[in-house]
Each structure stands twice: as C-alpha cells, then as structure tokens.
Design an enzyme around this catalytic site. Sequence first.
Site, PDB file in Angstrom:
ATOM      1  N   SER A   1      44.906  29.205  32.941  1.00  0.00           N
ATOM      2  CA  SER A   1      45.787  28.100  33.352  1.00  0.00           C
ATOM      3  C   SER A   1      45.856  27.977  34.880  1.00  0.00           C
ATOM      4  O   SER A   1      45.856  26.865  35.415  1.00  0.00           O
ATOM      5  CB  SER A   1      47.187  28.301  32.773  1.00  0.00           C
TER       6      SER A   1
ATOM      7  N   GLU B   1      52.022  28.716  39.716  1.00  0.00           N
ATOM      8  CA  GLU B   1      53.282  29.442  39.546  1.00  0.00           C
ATOM      9  C   GLU B   1      53.164  30.866  40.107  1.00  0.00           C
ATOM     10  O   GLU B   1      53.823  31.784  39.633  1.00  0.00           O
ATOM     11  CB  GLU B   1      53.688  29.427  38.070  1.00  0.00           C
TER      12      GLU B   1
ATOM     13  N   ASN C   1      37.354  33.013  31.966  1.00  0.00           N
ATOM     14  CA  ASN C   1      37.916  34.342  31.697  1.00  0.00           C
ATOM     15  C   ASN C   1      36.817  35.366  31.445  1.00  0.00           C
ATOM     16  O   ASN C   1      36.887  36.504  31.904  1.00  0.00           O
ATOM     17  CB  ASN C   1      38.886  34.279  30.510  1.00  0.00           C
TER      18      ASN C   1
ATOM     19  N   LYS D   1      53.415  39.249  29.023  1.00  0.00           N
ATOM     20  CA  LYS D   1      52.629  38.036  29.335  1.00  0.00           C
ATOM     21  C   LYS D   1      52.376  37.955  30.835  1.00  0.00           C
ATOM     22  O   LYS D   1      51.278  37.605  31.268  1.00  0.00           O
ATOM     23  CB  LYS D   1      53.409  36.805  28.830  1.00  0.00           C
TER      24      LYS D   1
END
Length: 317
Positions: free
Chosen positions: A264, A276, A214, A196
């Site tokens: 995201s 992140e 995307n 992932k």
Amino acid sequence: MSAQTDSGTSRLASTPWHILGAGSMGSLWATRLARAGYDVRLILRDEARLHAYKTAQGLTLVEGNKATLWPIAAQTLDTAEPIIRLLVACKAYDAEHAVARIAHRLSPDAQLILLQNGLGSQQAVAALVPQARCLFASSTEGAFREGDWRVVFAGQGHNWLGDPQQGAAPSWLDELQHSGISHEWSPNILSRLWRKLALNCAINPLTVLHQCRNGGLKAHAHTVDALCSELGALLEICAQPEAAANLSTEVHRVIDATANNYASMYQDVAQRRRTEISYLTGYACQAAQRSGLDTPHLHAIHQQLTAHLKHLGLPSH
Ligand code: NAD
Ligand code: KPL
C-alpha cells in the site's frame, strides 16, 4: 448500473451510522450498511463536497463487474445533528483533526470505530474525546476509489474490532453481520494492530526504497530479518508478546503470498499520495526510543524513507 433506493428490509429505526471520511473504506462500509437497510449518513468536508456528492446522486459500489448506486444521505461537518455511532474512516494523519471538527456533536453515549492503519492516531482521537467510547479496528479488506464517489471492493478480507479498555462487545456487531461485513470481536485489538504495524514496517518501506513488488524483497532477506528481529524485541518490550511470536516467519509468509502485489505504501508513493509513515515506522521508532531500545535498522529505514519522500517532494511525516 442499477440504482438502489430500498433494500426491502428497512431497518431505519436503528441508530444511524455516521461515516466520517467518505473515501475507499468509508464508502465500502457505508454502501454495505445501506444495502442491508441501515440508516447511514456521510459526513463531508464542506458545502462544495456535498454539492458534488448530490450531483453524483449517491455512492457507487463496484463488486466484480457489477456496479450499484446507493443514494445515501449526506451532510457536512457543520451540520448540527448529534452523533451516536461514528465510523472514522479518514487516513491516520487526518483522523484527529476530522474528529475535532465534530467532537461537539457527539452524544454522551457516543461510540467511535477507528479504522486507521498503524498506531498513534487512535490514541490521539481517544484522548481528544475522553467522554466517548473509542473502539479500534484493523482491516484486511481492500478497496480503492475508481473516481469520485465510486469505490471498488478489490480484496475480500476481514475486520477485527476491539476495545483497548477491555469493555464488552457492542450489540451493534450484528448489524455488521447483516451487512455482510466480515468481522470478529478481538479481545486484544492492540496486539493485532501492533502485529499489522510490524508487518507493514518490515515490508512497506523496503518496497518503496527498492522500487519493487513485495516478492522483490526475497532479494533483501537479510535486511528483512534484521528489521523483524528489532521489531520483535520492540513488541516484547511494549508488552505485546503475542504480536512478537514468529514475526519473521509471518513476514516471509506474507512476502511469498503477496509476491506479485505492490504494498500500500508503494502505491501511495507511486500515485504521489501522502503516506502514513508517521503511524508506522515513525511510531515504532518513537516507541523504541521511549523504551530505551536500540533499533538501528528500523531507524535507518525510517530515515531513508523520510529522505526519499522529501526528495520526491512528498510529505515526510
Ligand atoms: P481514503 O483517502 O480513500 O479516504 C479517506 C477520506 O477521508 C477521504 O475521502 C478524505 O477526503 C476524507 N477526509 C479527510 N479529512 C476529512 C475531514 N476533515 N472531513 C471529512 N472527510 C475527511 O483512505 P482509505 O484508503 O479509505 O483509508 C482509510 C484508512 O483505512 C487508512 O488508515 C488506511 O491505511 C486504512 N485501510 C485502507 C485499506 C484500503 O484498501 N483502502 C485497507 C485497510 C486499511
Ligand atoms: O498490509 C500490507 C500493505 O501492503 O500495506 C501488506 C500486504 C501486509 C504488506 O505490508
């Protein structure tokens, strides 16, 4: 909206589920566990958050056009109650600090489920609480907060849980089953998390840098391929050959399948939220450096993303 007080199948004698991080994913898990009759307790930052929560009278779960209110018990980090089972649903950059605040409350047989994306935060938490059993999870479910204490279940998905120490599956998995939380036990959860991470590293930063959905990455296939090639080599050198298999094919498949979606990280940046990044490209770059692997494209993308975030006045770590 309907208010729920009792599922009619009370399973209150079971071990309580403490939930640290009552955001999108924490609320999605909390409401479904509560709906199935399990004893759930939200851990909120402080008295002010607890007061706000009490004013809202519970968490609202929105599924399709149906909203249900779940008056789940809540407490603060400073509550004395021992914790046996803890779902950590904070962002990767908050997880270690949040767990440090409740570490003294963990019972000797405590089990933690770490629901963070990327890698690095899970290992930091596990090192912080070596006496506890830390299980890692990877989720493809989608949720977002429509408002305070109101979560929208936006995308059906699946959860993989596993023990990086190769321990046996815990008996409480059947509570997830009863709660309708789609899941399976993964004998190699690190491989799944690495896979992932690689997908996210190949797609997410480019969508931020090129300001596109995307599908917009179809115009940047050479860069995507160069990243996949370096990420594949990194996975191999990090002893994750399964995660490396057909990475480029899978990345292009995901780009096609989610062509209309915003990644995201794109959404985080668009909404001026901290990303992140340190647990995605940051972690990958560090792992490459530690292994002596040359990954120029990955480093370039990480540097460009860092500079872009700084330029926008957002945290770049
Ligand atoms: P979120 O920001 O919606 O929720 C995190 C919550 O943790 C917030 O409510 C925050 O206030 C709380 N928190 C942080 N520090 C705390 C502390 N010290 N004490 C108490 N609470 C604290 O985040 P999210 O979207 O639920 O994401 C959680 C993790 O799940 C991330 O790693 C994310 O990448 C991953 N994930 C999210 C989704 C999704 O659709 N939202 C899907 C798959 C994976
Ligand atoms: O998980 C994703 C994300 O947006 O974070 C995908 C759709 C795989 C893109 O990397």
